[in-house]
Design an enzyme around this catalytic site. Structure first.
Site, mmCIF file in Angstrom:
data_model
loop_
_atom_site.group_PDB
_atom_site.id
_atom_site.type_symbol
_atom_site.label_atom_id
_atom_site.label_comp_id
_atom_site.label_asym_id
_atom_site.label_seq_id
_atom_site.Cartn_x
_atom_site.Cartn_y
_atom_site.Cartn_z
ATOM 1 N N GLU A 95 38.040 31.223 25.432
ATOM 2 C CA GLU A 95 38.984 32.281 25.114
ATOM 3 C C GLU A 95 39.731 31.997 23.823
ATOM 4 O O GLU A 95 40.036 32.912 23.055
ATOM 5 C CB GLU A 95 39.988 32.440 26.256
ATOM 6 C CG GLU A 95 39.364 32.867 27.576
ATOM 7 C CD GLU A 95 40.294 32.664 28.757
ATOM 8 O OE1 GLU A 95 40.021 33.232 29.816
ATOM 9 O OE2 GLU A 95 41.290 31.916 28.615
ATOM 10 N N ASP A 126 35.805 39.666 37.307
ATOM 11 C CA ASP A 126 35.182 39.756 38.630
ATOM 12 C C ASP A 126 36.140 40.465 39.562
ATOM 13 O O ASP A 126 37.267 40.797 39.177
ATOM 14 C CB ASP A 126 34.855 38.354 39.154
ATOM 15 C CG ASP A 126 36.086 37.448 39.170
ATOM 16 O OD1 ASP A 126 36.899 37.591 40.097
ATOM 17 O OD2 ASP A 126 36.232 36.624 38.246
#
Length: 253
Positions: free
Chosen positions: A13, A217
């Site tokens: 990230e 998710d």
């Protein structure tokens, strides 16, 4: 010049952000590398928070004490809890809560002892700016991701949500855990492992804090599937584009 602190929990990230700091200098404090530089004319300090509430709180404290950040932004991924929150969507936090905080019966469940509150509010102004930036990016999401990535992850038209994000020191990866959290905190949109801790630190210092999370998710039995690939191919690209849009908006304001 105001200093913007940018935090991420995972290397994948943060790497995309560091690529945008051509003049970054590494400063090591408390076993962490803080990257000091500029992005679109803003003074920026980027840092890997590491995973979990204690690590994130420690990092945030150093960011505020040593580098005098005036605004802190957390970017990364989260599991979707809200019924309409789907993989590929972005959640901008309006508030934060530790779902595993329980000092009862001494204090009400979820209330942080001696703070008199369970929830910490994200900075409204910065959060609105983040929503606008995210909406601008997601309106052309295929341009940022590429058609192959969109097809690979079966991404529909992504949406931006704003609401409660909850944090805890465990990775939610079963349908049973997800359902338990939905019953425990019905208004939570997403779950992760750092945001509420950073929000508590920033609240103590009176520093604006905002967070944006790409939903990787649904925090269920499939939560581990292609997790690292999703971060690399989708979430990191979203974060880079949204932060760049946000900084551009701030520069123009």
């Amino acid at each position: 010049m105001a200093v913007i602190g940018i935090m991420s929990a995972l290397h994948e990230e943060l790497s995309a952000v560091l690529a945008m700091l051509p003049d970054e200098q590494r400063v090591s404090v408390a076993g962490r590398d803080f990257w000091v530089g500029h992005w679109q004319g803003h003074a920026v300090v980027a840092v890997l928070s590491r995973i979990g509430k204690v690590a994130a709180a420690t990092t945030a404290t150093v960011l505020l004490e040593r580098f005098a950040a005036d605004t802190v932004v957390f970017t990364g991924v989260a599991g979707g809890l809200g019924e309409r929150v789907q993989v590929g969507d972005v959640v901008v936090a309006s508030g934060f809560m530790q779902h595993d905080m329980d000092a009862s019966p001494l204090f009400p469940r979820h209330e942080v002892p001696l703070y008199g509150r369970a929830r910490f509010v994200a900075d409204p102004a910065v959060s609105v700016q983040m929503v606008l930036a995210a909406q601008a990016v997601l309106s052309r999401f295929e341009l940022h991701l590429g058609s192959a990535t969109v097809a690979n992850f079966r991404l529909g038209a992504p949406r931006v949500h704003q609401g409660l994000v909850i944090s805890g020191d465990r990775f939610i990866a079963t349908s049973a855990e997800r359902q338990a959290l939905r019953l425990l905190v019905p208004d939570a949109l997403a779950v992760e492992m750092e945001g509420a801790a950073v929000a508590q630190v920033c609240w103590g210092y009176g520093v604006p804090f905002a967070a944006l999370r790409t939903v990787s998710d649904r925090a269920d039995d499939a939560a581990h599937t292609d997790f690292q690939c999703f971060i690399r191919e989708v979430a990191s690209r979203y974060s880079l584009a949204i932060l760049s849009q946000w900084l551009s908006q701030r520069a123009a304001a």
